[in-house]
Scaffold this active site. Structure first.
Site, short mmCIF file in Angstrom:
data_model
loop_
_atom_site.label_atom_id
_atom_site.label_comp_id
_atom_site.label_asym_id
_atom_site.label_seq_id
_atom_site.Cartn_x
_atom_site.Cartn_y
_atom_site.Cartn_z
N ASP A 230 0.82 -1.21 0.00
CA ASP A 230 0.00 0.00 0.00
C ASP A 230 0.86 1.26 0.00
OD1 ASP A 230 -2.29 1.83 0.82
OD2 ASP A 230 -3.29 -0.11 0.92
N HIS A 273 -3.56 6.15 3.51
CA HIS A 273 -4.35 4.98 3.13
C HIS A 273 -3.83 3.68 3.76
CE1 HIS A 273 -5.85 1.94 0.14
NE2 HIS A 273 -6.89 2.75 0.06
N ASN A 366 -13.77 1.16 -6.60
CA ASN A 366 -14.76 2.15 -6.16
C ASN A 366 -15.34 2.95 -7.32
OD1 ASN A 366 -13.91 1.45 -3.52
ND2 ASN A 366 -12.25 2.94 -3.65
N SER A 451 -11.31 -0.53 -0.38
CA SER A 451 -9.99 -0.59 0.27
C SER A 451 -10.12 -0.91 1.75
CB SER A 451 -9.28 0.76 0.16
OG SER A 451 -8.79 0.96 -1.13
#
Lengths: 508, 85
Positions: A230, A273, A366, A451
């Site tokens: 990530d 994130h 998304n 996520s």
């Protein structure tokens, strides 16, 4: 009874599989075959007494891919019985039509610019102190995504280049770290207006994650090592003492600078994130915050693939991160990232991970009910859609805009987030709307997305793996299959429909 | 031979009996217009003319060549695509 559809049944990896050859019932072209459900499988749609009825239309080889016809329910049943197989719907390809998007800023004169501006004062609802860093997005036409956006300054003021009196179809105010957002529809813009944002209560056990997984023991996941590929994970967050290290895999940063390989913390730009994702998997409660992940007992490792510049992650870096996670002995890989095109490099690395007994879980994307992104759509990956539940976030916060059909048949407040991609590749649903978790800077914040749903499923899979030593001790070739089977068996169907939730929410 | 714009390509060792990364890198470096930027146990990042790279990889058994792509940090928030005039 649903209508039958055509599917291609093939091995999760490669083109030939002994599993296909062993399924002698599939070898005969023509007749309808019935695969009985295994006894003891819990929580599956198929376990309600159904059997898998399918018709084999064509087979390329005894142990090769087969074209079959069956209902969507039977397809789910078949996958439950045979995690080593991939069942892919037959699709048609069409010519691509180009659609134009206008993204150009309108030219305004000095006088019109001065006139066309509205000031929004963003404050802490409890203290009335100004809040910097809130992102305001105002749509005058949501369908066409026409509008304006701004970020609040130190004095809490966000200046929108819109004329007072303009009708705002949708107003989103995303709070800075530590605050919920605000959502309003069909509002008339005033020249100056104040909005109070609610601070996140770090003791609240009524938010989404604890409402689903609050009863999982604090030791859940002990002995399991998780890779978070990530934007990097905070190195010293009080809620993440179980981050055991990691690596920076961003080639453009480590090329010629070997010291940079240790920079696995958050990327300097848009780097929160990964810390949020890590917290959902395995954050631990502290004296000041009851916020915890699904499996606080796990060891987390951070593999940063998003660069400090805030730009995108390269597939070369993602591929190397997956390889590195396998070499480091990770049991599960979390991929809360995705793109619309299949990528053979990442696919090869995921294949290697699966061959080495490493479960790979990926976010569906998304894009709002569009096709599942890669790598989630790849064979062998667990693809996760995002679900939410009304009542787990403040009534006027931005999450309310994500509450969309289909709502649950079991829990009427449950829904699949409006942003979530869906499709026949979806394996399970995870908690992904208004999730409170860790943020860089020893902070906590709320985020939504597939996520966030993906690490919830990873955490649950880790708790399962830790509690099932036969799976942990299984050979590399068997472990993924057994863990997938165990994960699917815990799922509870929420009633959204097969393409929205797959087997349902892993819930034990 | 005229070369096109240099491109980055990913090479991956896909067979167990394929030559190791070091050897594959050496063979690629010997090619005109191909630069090996990074070397990992199972992969290489190379830059150069795409056709030259692909031709070179064909001669190295058990290695595959893939394009270089990137993906953005995921975000579920809606975006303004067109500014209001």
């Amino acid at each position: 009874m649903s209508q039958t559809k055509r599917y291609v049944v093939l091995p999760a990896y490669g083109f030939r599989s002994s599993a296909l050859a062993q399924m002698d019932k599939l070898q005969t072209v023509g007749p309808v075959v019935r695969l009985e459900m295994r006894a003891g499988a819990r929580g599956r749609r198929a376990a309600r007494g159904a059997a898998t009825a399918m018709r084999v239309l064509h087979s390329t080889h005894e142990n090769g891919p087969k074209l079959v016809e069956m209902t969507p329910e039977a397809e789910l049943n078949l996958r439950a019985e045979n995690p080593g197989l991939k069942v892919v719907p037959v699709v048609e390809y069409h010519k691509l039509n180009m659609q134009h998007r206008i993204e150009r800023r309108a030219v305004m004169t000095a006088s019109s610019r001065a006139a066309a501006e509205a000031s929004l004062n963003i404050v802490d609802k409890d203290t009335a102190n100004p809040l910097a860093g809130a992102r305001v997005i105002a749509f005058t036409n949501f369908d066409r995504r026409v509008g304006a956006e701004a970020v609040s300054s130190k004095s809490g003021v966000a200046r929108l280049k819109l004329a007072p009196g303009d009708k705002i179809e949708r107003l989103y105010i995303y709070g800075p770290t530590g605050f919920w957002g605000h959502y309003a529809t069909n509002a008339k813009l005033k020249s100056e207006e104040s909005f109070g944002l609610k601070p996140i209560d770090l003791q609240d056990q009524g938010t989404l994650l604890p409402s689903f997984y609050g009863k999982v023991p604090a030791t859940a996941g002990e002995g399991v090592r998780i890779a978070v590929i990530d934007t990097g994970v905070a190195e010293r967050h009080p809620g993440l003492p179980n981050v055991g290290g990691g690596a920076n895999l961003v080639f453009n940063e480590i090329n010629g600078n070997i010291d940079a390989t240790t920079e696995w913390g958050p990327a300097r730009k848009d780097g929160a994130h990964g810390t949020h994702v890590a917290g959902i998997i395995g954050a631990r409660a502290t004296a000041n915050a009851k916020v915890r992940g699904v499996a606080p007992g796990v060891e987390l490792r951070s593999y940063r693939v998003f660069p400090h510049t805030g730009k995108g992650a390269q597939n070369y870096d993602i591929m190397n991160a997956i390889d590195r996670a396998v070499l480091d002995g990770c049991h599960i890989i979390n991929l809360s990232l995705g793109g619309s095109d299949e990528d053979e490099a990442v696919r090869a690395a995921i294949g290697n991970a699966l061959d080495n007994g490493v479960l790979v879980v990926a976010a569906a994307g998304n894009n709002g009910r569009r096709a599942v992104l890669y790598p989630a759509a790849l064979p062998g990956c667990i693809a996760v859609s995002a679900m939410g539940r009304r009542g787990t976030y403040p009534r006027q916060s931005t999450e309310e805009s994500d509450a969309a059909k289909p709502f649950g048949s079991v829990d009427k407040d449950a829904f699949i987030g409006a942003f979530s991609n869906v499709g026949p590749q979806i394996d399970v649903a995870g908690p992904g709307v208004g999730v409170v978790s860790t943020m860089p800077g020893d902070a906590y914040g709320v985020m939504s997305g597939t996520s966030m749903a993906c690490p919830g499923v990873v955490g649950f899979a880790a708790s399962l793996l830790a509690s099932k030593q036969p799976i942990m001790n299984a050979g590399k070739g068997e472990r993924v299959k057994l863990l997938q089977e165990a994960l699917f068996a815990t799922c509870r169907v929420q009633g959204f429909g097969r393409d929205f939730e797959g087997f349902g929410l892993p819930a034990g | 031979m005229e070369h096109g714009e240099p491109m980055r390509k990913i090479l991956r060792r896909i067979d167990d009996d394929a030559p190791p990364a070091r050897e594959a890198a050496k063979r690629l470096q010997a090619e005109d217009g191909v630069t090996v930027l990074d070397e990992q146990p199972s992969s290489l990042l190379v830059e150069g003319d795409a056709e030259a790279i692909e031709a070179a990889v064909e001669s190295i058994e058990g290695w595959s060549v893939y394009g270089s792509t990137s993906i953005k940090v995921p975000d579920a928030r809606p975006r303004v695509l067109r500014k209001k005039k």
